[in-house]
Design a protein around this motif. Structure first.
Motif, PDB file in Angstrom:
ATOM      1  N   ASN A   9      36.664  34.183  15.621  1.00 31.00           N
ATOM      2  CA  ASN A   9      35.262  35.544  15.441  1.00 31.00           C
ATOM      3  C   ASN A   9      34.225  35.530  15.780  1.00 31.00           C
ATOM      4  O   ASN A   9      33.887  34.132  15.677  1.00 31.00           O
ATOM      5  N   ALA A  10      33.614  36.438  15.598  1.00 26.54           N
ATOM      6  CA  ALA A  10      32.438  35.896  16.535  1.00 26.54           C
ATOM      7  C   ALA A  10      31.728  37.577  15.755  1.00 26.54           C
ATOM      8  O   ALA A  10      31.587  38.353  15.770  1.00 26.54           O
ATOM      9  N   PHE A  11      30.324  36.625  16.103  1.00 29.71           N
ATOM     10  CA  PHE A  11      29.371  37.448  15.209  1.00 29.71           C
ATOM     11  C   PHE A  11      28.761  39.323  16.446  1.00 29.71           C
ATOM     12  O   PHE A  11      27.086  39.537  16.190  1.00 29.71           O
ATOM     13  N   SER A  12      29.511  39.126  17.504  1.00 32.22           N
ATOM     14  CA  SER A  12      28.672  39.853  18.563  1.00 32.22           C
ATOM     15  C   SER A  12      29.729  40.699  19.081  1.00 32.22           C
ATOM     16  O   SER A  12      30.645  39.894  19.188  1.00 32.22           O
ATOM     17  N   SER A  13      29.392  41.660  20.054  1.00 38.19           N
ATOM     18  CA  SER A  13      30.944  42.226  20.655  1.00 38.19           C
ATOM     19  C   SER A  13      30.850  41.467  21.885  1.00 38.19           C
ATOM     20  O   SER A  13      31.851  40.763  22.675  1.00 38.19           O
ATOM     21  N   SER A  14      30.166  40.582  22.511  1.00 37.93           N
ATOM     22  CA  SER A  14      30.155  39.949  23.171  1.00 37.93           C
ATOM     23  C   SER A  14      30.920  38.026  23.403  1.00 37.93           C
ATOM     24  O   SER A  14      31.562  38.019  24.364  1.00 37.93           O
ATOM     25  N   GLY A  15      31.091  38.395  22.225  1.00 35.68           N
ATOM     26  CA  GLY A  15      31.237  36.520  21.627  1.00 35.68           C
ATOM     27  C   GLY A  15      30.696  35.418  22.177  1.00 35.68           C
ATOM     28  O   GLY A  15      31.220  34.335  21.565  1.00 35.68           O
ATOM     29  N   ILE A  16      29.500  35.946  22.577  1.00 38.22           N
ATOM     30  CA  ILE A  16      28.561  34.218  22.325  1.00 38.22           C
ATOM     31  C   ILE A  16      28.225  34.560  20.934  1.00 38.22           C
ATOM     32  O   ILE A  16      27.827  33.062  20.887  1.00 38.22           O
ATOM     33  N   TYR A  17      27.782  34.648  20.192  1.00 38.06           N
ATOM     34  CA  TYR A  17      27.169  34.400  18.910  1.00 38.06           C
ATOM     35  C   TYR A  17      28.361  34.139  18.246  1.00 38.06           C
ATOM     36  O   TYR A  17      28.926  35.480  17.384  1.00 38.06           O
ATOM     37  N   ARG A  18      28.838  32.741  17.189  1.00 38.06           N
ATOM     38  CA  ARG A  18      30.272  32.792  17.049  1.00 38.06           C
ATOM     39  C   ARG A  18      29.421  31.453  16.117  1.00 38.06           C
ATOM     40  O   ARG A  18      28.662  30.944  16.318  1.00 38.06           O
ATOM     41  N   ALA A  19      30.851  30.617  15.027  1.00 37.57           N
ATOM     42  CA  ALA A  19      30.821  29.671  14.563  1.00 37.57           C
ATOM     43  C   ALA A  19      32.013  28.861  15.254  1.00 37.57           C
ATOM     44  O   ALA A  19      32.725  29.577  15.594  1.00 37.57           O
ATOM     45  N   ILE A  20      31.048  28.158  15.715  1.00 35.66           N
ATOM     46  CA  ILE A  20      32.211  27.134  16.310  1.00 35.66           C
ATOM     47  C   ILE A  20      32.589  26.072  15.331  1.00 35.66           C
ATOM     48  O   ILE A  20      32.823  25.424  14.200  1.00 35.66           O
ATOM     49  N   ASP A  21      33.901  25.646  16.203  1.00 38.95           N
ATOM     50  CA  ASP A  21      34.751  24.783  15.292  1.00 38.95           C
ATOM     51  C   ASP A  21      33.853  23.499  15.436  1.00 38.95           C
ATOM     52  O   ASP A  21      32.954  22.848  16.007  1.00 38.95           O
ATOM     53  N   GLU A  22      34.136  22.579  14.003  1.00 42.54           N
ATOM     54  CA  GLU A  22      34.447  21.542  13.744  1.00 42.54           C
ATOM     55  C   GLU A  22      34.095  20.514  14.883  1.00 42.54           C
ATOM     56  O   GLU A  22      34.807  20.206  15.296  1.00 42.54           O
ATOM     57  N   ALA A  23      32.893  19.555  15.285  1.00 42.72           N
ATOM     58  CA  ALA A  23      32.559  18.985  16.238  1.00 42.72           C
ATOM     59  C   ALA A  23      31.509  17.628  16.191  1.00 42.72           C
ATOM     60  O   ALA A  23      30.990  18.170  14.806  1.00 42.72           O
ATOM     61  N   PRO A  24      31.665  16.950  17.059  1.00 42.70           N
ATOM     62  CA  PRO A  24      30.099  16.471  16.597  1.00 42.70           C
ATOM     63  C   PRO A  24      28.857  17.096  17.183  1.00 42.70           C
ATOM     64  O   PRO A  24      28.779  17.688  17.413  1.00 42.70           O
ATOM     65  N   ARG A  29      24.586  21.351  19.996  1.00 47.13           N
ATOM     66  CA  ARG A  29      23.506  20.809  20.136  1.00 47.13           C
ATOM     67  C   ARG A  29      23.855  21.576  21.543  1.00 47.13           C
ATOM     68  O   ARG A  29      22.762  22.605  21.980  1.00 47.13           O
ATOM     69  N   GLU A  30      24.942  21.399  22.327  1.00 41.29           N
ATOM     70  CA  GLU A  30      25.218  21.968  23.267  1.00 41.29           C
ATOM     71  C   GLU A  30      25.479  23.445  23.324  1.00 41.29           C
ATOM     72  O   GLU A  30      24.999  23.926  24.447  1.00 41.29           O
ATOM     73  N   TYR A  31      25.937  23.738  22.314  1.00 41.12           N
ATOM     74  CA  TYR A  31      26.615  25.406  22.109  1.00 41.12           C
ATOM     75  C   TYR A  31      24.949  26.248  21.751  1.00 41.12           C
ATOM     76  O   TYR A  31      25.052  27.098  22.234  1.00 41.12           O
TER      77      TYR A  31
END
Length: 245
Positions: A9-24, A29-31
């Motif tokens: 799932n993405a919040f924009s058509s470009s796919g840049i803005y999204r909720a990333i998977d569970e991670a450290p 911060r890197e995202y």
């Protein structure tokens, strides 16, 4: 919702803005650091052309700031001050301003009423236009007269008059005038010329009865004219105006 947690799932058509998977924490911060420095219009659900409007507004504000800090004394050979320039502009506009539109100069048939005491719908439109243009002309005339007095030290230069002064210097329509006028993007010189032509059209109609054709964009309130045309057709053919398309 569960859909937000979907990795695809993405919040924009470009796919840049999204909720990333569970991670450290470092991955989050890197995202965040990878996101664009300037948010694109798509983040707010807007078309990409919205960025053009934003850039135009920012450029306009920057130019306004630059012009606002310019020295108030001309450095040209003439040595004319800003007040001298404004006085010349104000007097020039004063001389060009047309007289108010009055019913005394009207053609006998313009405001004629029928046997039922009803005036022609377009005559009502003309009367409303006269009221609006007269109000605008009075605002301009009074503000210019007060400004000229203020430049001579006869009255206090209020905040509103100072804004009029600054607008005349920058060849812009003062906010005081535009608030009482029709929508327009013209600079001051073209705006004044356009106003004169609009009033001249209304005076021609007033003095010589309905013209063979109408300058629709010259109306203060064009929607009123279109409604008047519908009312004229409705009365002539005895058709409810709500049924006209």
């Amino acid at each position: 919702t569960p859909r937000i947690l979907d990795p695809d799932n993405a919040f924009s058509s470009s796919g840049i803005y999204r909720a990333i998977d569970e991670a450290p924490l470092d991955a989050y911060r890197e995202y965040i650091d990878s996101l664009p420095r300037e948010d694109a219009p798509e983040v707010f659900g807007m078309h990409r052309n919205a960025n053009i409007t934003n850039q135009l507004q920012e450029s306009g504000r920057m130019l306004d700031t630059i012009l606002a800090v310019q020295p108030r004394i001309s450095s040209g050979g003439s040595g004319r001050s800003e007040e001298d320039i404004v006085e010349e502009i104000a007097r020039s506009i004063q001389e060009q301003l047309p007289d108010l539109l009055t019913e005394e100069e009207a053609h006998p048939e313009v405001f004629h009423t029928d046997e039922k005491g009803l005036m022609h719908s377009l005559s009502t439109v003309l009367h409303h236009e006269m009221v609006r243009f007269n109000k605008l002309l009075l605002v301009i005339s009074k503000s210019l007269a007060d400004l000229l007095k203020a430049l001579k030290g006869l009255v206090v230069l209020s905040r509103d008059l100072d804004r009029v002064l600054r607008s005349l210097v920058l060849n812009r329509v003062p906010e005081m005038w535009s608030a009482a006028a029709y929508p327009s993007l013209k600079p001051l010189g073209s705006w004044v010329k356009d106003l004169i032509e609009r009033v001249a059209f209304m005076r021609q109609w007033l003095q010589h009865n309905k013209p063979p054709c109408f300058w629709i964009s010259g109306f203060y309130f064009p929607q009123g004219f279109l409604t008047g045309v519908l009312q004229t057709h409705s009365r002539k053919h005895v058709v409810p105006i709500d049924e006209l398309r």
